[in-house]
Scaffold this motif. Structure first.
Motif, PDB file in Angstrom:
ATOM      1  N   GLU A 135      33.996  48.360  47.336  1.00 59.88           N
ATOM      2  CA  GLU A 135      33.781  47.316  46.204  1.00 59.88           C
ATOM      3  C   GLU A 135      34.543  47.623  45.067  1.00 59.88           C
ATOM      4  O   GLU A 135      34.413  46.567  44.321  1.00 59.88           O
ATOM      5  CB  GLU A 135      32.401  47.349  46.835  1.00 59.88           C
ATOM      6  CG  GLU A 135      30.925  46.848  45.476  1.00 59.88           C
ATOM      7  CD  GLU A 135      29.818  46.149  45.608  1.00 59.88           C
ATOM      8  OE1 GLU A 135      29.346  45.826  44.680  1.00 59.88           O
ATOM      9  OE2 GLU A 135      29.438  47.401  46.212  1.00 59.88           O
ATOM     10  N   HIS A 136      33.987  48.988  44.904  1.00 59.18           N
ATOM     11  CA  HIS A 136      34.530  49.215  43.545  1.00 59.18           C
ATOM     12  C   HIS A 136      36.189  50.251  44.456  1.00 59.18           C
ATOM     13  O   HIS A 136      35.816  51.406  44.332  1.00 59.18           O
ATOM     14  CB  HIS A 136      34.052  50.649  42.637  1.00 59.18           C
ATOM     15  CG  HIS A 136      32.750  48.800  42.294  1.00 59.18           C
ATOM     16  ND1 HIS A 136      32.909  48.233  41.106  1.00 59.18           N
ATOM     17  CD2 HIS A 136      31.766  48.747  42.410  1.00 59.18           C
ATOM     18  CE1 HIS A 136      31.990  47.972  40.751  1.00 59.18           C
ATOM     19  NE2 HIS A 136      30.772  48.199  41.848  1.00 59.18           N
ATOM     20  N   GLN A 165      34.930  39.848  43.347  1.00 55.29           N
ATOM     21  CA  GLN A 165      34.441  41.055  43.481  1.00 55.29           C
ATOM     22  C   GLN A 165      35.980  41.759  42.708  1.00 55.29           C
ATOM     23  O   GLN A 165      35.587  42.351  42.171  1.00 55.29           O
ATOM     24  CB  GLN A 165      34.156  41.510  44.675  1.00 55.29           C
ATOM     25  CG  GLN A 165      34.086  43.493  44.054  1.00 55.29           C
ATOM     26  CD  GLN A 165      32.344  43.278  42.886  1.00 55.29           C
ATOM     27  OE1 GLN A 165      32.232  42.966  43.438  1.00 55.29           O
ATOM     28  NE2 GLN A 165      33.196  44.389  42.613  1.00 55.29           N
ATOM     29  N   ASP A 169      35.909  44.063  38.702  1.00 56.42           N
ATOM     30  CA  ASP A 169      36.448  45.655  39.092  1.00 56.42           C
ATOM     31  C   ASP A 169      37.774  45.811  38.922  1.00 56.42           C
ATOM     32  O   ASP A 169      38.643  46.839  38.979  1.00 56.42           O
ATOM     33  CB  ASP A 169      36.239  46.483  41.440  1.00 56.42           C
ATOM     34  CG  ASP A 169      36.915  47.210  41.391  1.00 56.42           C
ATOM     35  OD1 ASP A 169      36.385  48.648  40.783  1.00 56.42           O
ATOM     36  OD2 ASP A 169      38.219  47.971  41.688  1.00 56.42           O
ATOM     37  N   ARG A 318      41.347  54.633  36.097  1.00 57.55           N
ATOM     38  CA  ARG A 318      40.387  55.275  36.879  1.00 57.55           C
ATOM     39  C   ARG A 318      39.634  56.014  37.525  1.00 57.55           C
ATOM     40  O   ARG A 318      41.012  57.111  37.822  1.00 57.55           O
ATOM     41  CB  ARG A 318      40.372  53.753  37.990  1.00 57.55           C
ATOM     42  CG  ARG A 318      40.461  52.726  38.409  1.00 57.55           C
ATOM     43  CD  ARG A 318      40.085  51.759  39.494  1.00 57.55           C
ATOM     44  NE  ARG A 318      39.851  50.322  39.426  1.00 57.55           N
ATOM     45  CZ  ARG A 318      40.397  49.759  40.089  1.00 57.55           C
ATOM     46  NH1 ARG A 318      41.680  50.025  40.034  1.00 57.55           N
ATOM     47  NH2 ARG A 318      40.315  48.677  39.542  1.00 57.55           N
TER      48      ARG A 318
END
Length: 332
Positions: A135-136, A165, A169, A318
């Motif tokens: 999801e991330h 999504q 993200d 990230r």
């Protein structure tokens, strides 16, 4: 091929170095590291795709197959931490050296501890999820260390939700193979307007609401032309064509004929039949590996398709967020 059963990360590193020495020049000239996260049943698909892509981009292929994690449910509570690996240098994978790793137990949560020492130095890292991505991406350290991150939302149960999504993200360096599969459509449309003096004033994309190719093509047209683009259900669900209304009252349309060809129709011009071949997974992957910088056209198309804003302005770095599947909630 060298098989190592119930081994350790250090042993895999040592055996890979030994195999490279034995292979000599076969293992030289690597262009990148390709890290792939895949379910066990699809490992062969990844090998076939990497063999095609490696013909243009010699790489070190690191395949990670994660088994059930102990402690998540009673069925896997006794799963043993274990690492099995296969090392292939040249041979069936062509100009590619590969380590296929099958991780069991809680070792699967720390796959970076095995993968990081295996990365070839001084070349970029590309991570590809052949399956539904996290999801991330920050949940997966193998995505955090990569300069480029390749997803494939067509593999998800709900591609439309997965596309939204990906926008939530998104960070520069992300891309998706659904976007890459649109290259043929985008090339033919752009070529058609090269010889068309009248600009488009509206368009209609023929695809099902849940088709990511149709959504991204719609987003690309909006980003490029700033016109209104509607969506009409296609007969077979997937992207089948696009119609344009031109400023001079004419029309332009491009529709797939279903046999690797497309029919281009323009007002006042004889119809043309053009190639629109569905490419193999390895060919799509090879195209994506041609660029290692941020894909700004994809970011613009994704933003327009999902109603997001300024995706390209986000930070491209990230920070890993630890996620244990045994937890009931995930930290923000």
């Amino acid at each position: 091929m060298l098989a190592l059963w119930d081994t350790t990360g250090n042993e895999v590193v040592r055996k890979l170095a030994s195999e490279r020495r034995n292979a000599g020049g076969v293992a030289s000239g690597l262009a990148l590291n390709l890290v792939v996260i895949v379910d066990e049943g699809r490992v062969r698909q990844v090998e076939d795709a990497a063999t095609i892509a490696a013909a243009s981009h010699p790489c070190r292929l690191l395949v990670v197959s994660r088994g059930p994690v102990a402690g998540v449910d009673t069925a896997t509570a006794v799963a043993k931490d274990r690492l099995d690996a296969e090392i292939v240098v040249g041979g069936r994978l062509g100009p590619c050296e590969a380590v296929i790793m099958r991780m069991h137990g809680r070792l699967a949560l720390h796959s970076e501890s095995v993968v990081m020492p295996l990365l070839a130095p001084d070349v970029p890292v590309v991570t590809w999820w052949h399956g539904c991505p996290p999801e991330h991406i920050a949940y997966d350290p193998l995505g955090v260390v990569a300069e480029r991150r390749v997803t494939d939302i067509a593999q998800c149960p709900d591609p439309a939700a997965a596309l939204r999504q990906r926008a939530v993200d998104y960070a520069p360096g992300d891309t998706d193979l659904s976007w890459t599969r649109l290259t043929g459509w985008r090339s033919l449309i752009a070529g058609a307007f090269d010889t068309e003096p009248a600009p488009a004033v509206s368009a209609r994309v023929h695809a099902s609401p849940g088709d990511p190719l149709g959504a991204l093509l719609r987003g690309w047209i909006i980003a490029r032309t700033q016109i209104t683009v509607e969506t009409a259900d296609a007969a077979h669900g997937s992207l089948s064509g696009v119609d344009f209304t031109l400023a001079d009252g004419g029309s332009l349309s491009l529709h797939s004929t279903g046999d690797g060809m497309a029919l281009l129709r323009k007002s006042g011009v004889r119809d043309q039949v053009l190639p629109l071949v569905e490419r193999r997974l390895g060919e799509v992957l090879a195209e994506e590996l041609q660029r290692l910088d941020a894909d700004q056209p994809y970011a613009a198309a994704l933003a327009a398709a999902t109603g997001s804003a300024e995706l390209a302005e986000r930070a491209g770095v990230r920070t890993h967020i630890w996620q244990d599947p045994a937890w009931e909630t995930v930290p923000a």
